[in-house]
Write an enzyme that holds these catalytic residues in place. Structure first.
Site, short mmCIF file in Angstrom:
data_model
loop_
_atom_site.label_atom_id
_atom_site.label_comp_id
_atom_site.label_asym_id
_atom_site.label_seq_id
_atom_site.Cartn_x
_atom_site.Cartn_y
_atom_site.Cartn_z
CB CYS A 158 -4.47 -54.25 -13.68
SG CYS A 158 -5.12 -53.88 -15.27
CB CYS A 213 -1.70 -57.56 -14.55
SG CYS A 213 -1.85 -55.86 -15.20
CE LYS A 245 -1.51 -54.36 -21.64
NZ LYS A 245 -2.56 -54.63 -20.61
NE ARG A 296 -1.10 -48.08 -16.73
CZ ARG A 296 -0.02 -48.54 -16.72
NH1 ARG A 296 1.04 -47.80 -16.21
NH2 ARG A 296 0.41 -49.45 -17.58
NE ARG A 334 -0.18 -52.76 -14.61
CZ ARG A 334 -1.33 -51.90 -14.51
NH1 ARG A 334 -1.58 -51.14 -15.63
NH2 ARG A 334 -2.09 -51.79 -13.45
CD GLU A 338 4.50 -63.41 -25.01
OE1 GLU A 338 3.52 -64.30 -24.96
OE2 GLU A 338 5.25 -63.10 -24.09
CE LYS A 368 -3.38 -52.18 -24.24
NZ LYS A 368 -3.99 -52.55 -23.08
CB SER A 396 -5.79 -44.09 -23.12
OG SER A 396 -4.67 -44.79 -22.49
CE1 TYR A 403 -10.84 -46.39 -24.83
CE2 TYR A 403 -8.70 -46.19 -25.81
CZ TYR A 403 -9.38 -46.63 -24.64
OH TYR A 403 -8.91 -47.54 -24.14
C1 PBG Z 1 -5.17 -53.67 -18.33
C2 PBG Z 1 -5.27 -52.82 -19.84
C3 PBG Z 1 -4.49 -51.65 -19.82
C4 PBG Z 1 -5.28 -51.29 -21.15
C5 PBG Z 1 -5.81 -52.04 -21.73
N1 PBG Z 1 -5.94 -53.39 -20.68
C6 PBG Z 1 -3.78 -50.77 -18.89
C7 PBG Z 1 -2.42 -51.44 -18.75
O1 PBG Z 1 -2.08 -52.39 -19.03
O2 PBG Z 1 -1.68 -50.66 -18.13
C8 PBG Z 1 -4.56 -50.02 -21.78
C9 PBG Z 1 -5.61 -49.36 -22.72
C10 PBG Z 1 -5.37 -48.07 -23.03
O3 PBG Z 1 -4.36 -47.21 -22.80
O4 PBG Z 1 -6.36 -47.63 -23.93
N2 PBG Z 1 -4.27 -54.87 -18.53
#
Ligand code: PBG
Length: 336
Positions: A123, A131, A208, A218, A230, A246, A261, A287, A326
């Site tokens: 992505c 992705c 995820k 993003r 997604r 999974e 995640k 994030s 972070y």
């Molecule tokens: C890419 C990816 C993402 C994140 C980590 N790898 C974005 C998404 O899947 O939309 C998000 C990490 C974060 O928000 O800190 N596939």
């Protein structure tokens, strides 16, 4: 009224040493993985507006950053790339001189002991921000049975294998496929083994979720999908059994570490996975989890340090061996 003596757990909360002796979970620098965003250029340290305290770094500044992280005792970094140019197939991701392979080489040369984890997804590299490869009439992979714009699973797998070999040859210790593409772990394992890279490990984003907590990321990776979302590949936020499915698949396909995640809103998933699997578990404090704490702290509504440490301890208590956060740098200062 006299209580039966066993009904007095406060006895063991009476002073700091007693509390220390009965503490069941720990949080230490050993548990931390620091994410880094790498972009082209020289001497770049570009603040990410939606994630105060985080920066996009060029390869040289990222290398200096990793030297500091190593001195602080942080064992691992997770790399994301923002390439100079994006295209339909995300070719920068499997270019030997692409942004992340270049960063991996520089970092491993400067700090060989740092564990370098490469986030393996398309992505950040595709012009459409999805992705993997999309079903498009002008593409050699076009499948008339699938809708236009659908993410093509198996064509994407081939590219994931190819890119993983490039990143591992550049020196990545761990490949972390994050696209939720069916068969990604098996494909990457086979590609690495065929390239004599059987020592390279795989950390799979096993569960995820399609989460709105990725919002600020993003901005950081400049990777929002240009259309749609997604949901066709990331998991529905309502599902637990599917996450465990999974886990079974990724274990069988050869994953070395499994990830959940986001982290804090998904502690139930983490706990179930801890009971279900004997593999090491990682949790990604994403994030949005970071920026919520930062924003409240900036208003004086929450104590940043206490809330961040509490969140991370909760993630450890639920069963994570390692946490991608972070706050990694801050945690080292707070704990010392
Ligand atoms: C890419 C990816 C993402 C994140 C980590 N790898 C974005 C998404 O899947 O939309 C998000 C990490 C974060 O928000 O800190 N596939």
């Amino acid at each position: 009224m006299s209580l039966y003596p066993a009904l007095r757990p406060r006895r063991l909360r009476r002073n700091p040493n007693l509390r220390r002796m009965i503490r069941e979970s720990t949080l230490s620098v050993d548990n931390l993985i620091a994410p880094l965003f790498i972009r082209t250029g020289h001497d770049v340290r570009h603040p990410i507006a939606s994630m105060p305290g985080q920066f996009q770094l060029s390869v040289d500044t990222a290398t200096r950053e990793v030297e500091e992280l190593a001195e602080m005792g942080i064992p691992a970094v997770l790399l994301f790339g923002i390439p100079a140019t994006k295209d339909a197939v995300g070719s920068d991701n499997y270019d030997v001189d692409g942004i992340v392979p270049s960063a991996i080489r520089a970092i491993k040369q400067a700090v060989p002991e740092m564990v370098v984890i490469s986030d393996m997804c398309f992505c950040e590299y595709t012009d459409h921000g999805h992705c993997g490869l999309l079903n498009q009439p002008d593409s050699p992979h076009y499948d008339e049975h699938l809708p236009e714009g659908y993410l093509l699973n198996d064509a994407t797998l081939t590219l994931l294998g190819q890119a993983s070999v490039v990143h591992a040859e550049a020196g990545a210790d761990i490949i972390a496929p994050s696209g939720m593409i069916d068969g990604m772990v098996a494909t990457i394992r086979a590609a690495l083994d065929d390239a004599d890279l059987s020592h390279t490990a795989i950390m799979s984003y096993a569960a995820k979720f399609h989460s709105s907590f990725y919002g600020p990321f993003r901005d950081a990776a400049e990777s929002p999908p240009s259309f749609g979302d997604r949901r066709q590949y990331q998991m529905d936020i309502a599902n637990t059994r599917e996450a465990l499915k999974e886990v079974v698949l990724d274990e069988g396909e050869g994953a070395d570490i499994l990830m959940v995640k986001p982290a804090l809103p998904y502690l139930d998933i983490l706990q179930r996975m801890r009971e279900y699997s004997n593999l090491p578990l990682a949790a990604y404090q994403v994030s949005g989890e970071y920026s919520m704490i930062k924003a409240s702290a900036a208003h004086g509504w929450l104590d940043e340090r206490q809330v961040a440490l509490e969140s991370l301890m909760a993630i450890r208590r639920a069963g994570a061996d390692m946490i991608i956060t972070y706050f990694a740098r801050d945690v080292v200062h707070w704990l010392s």
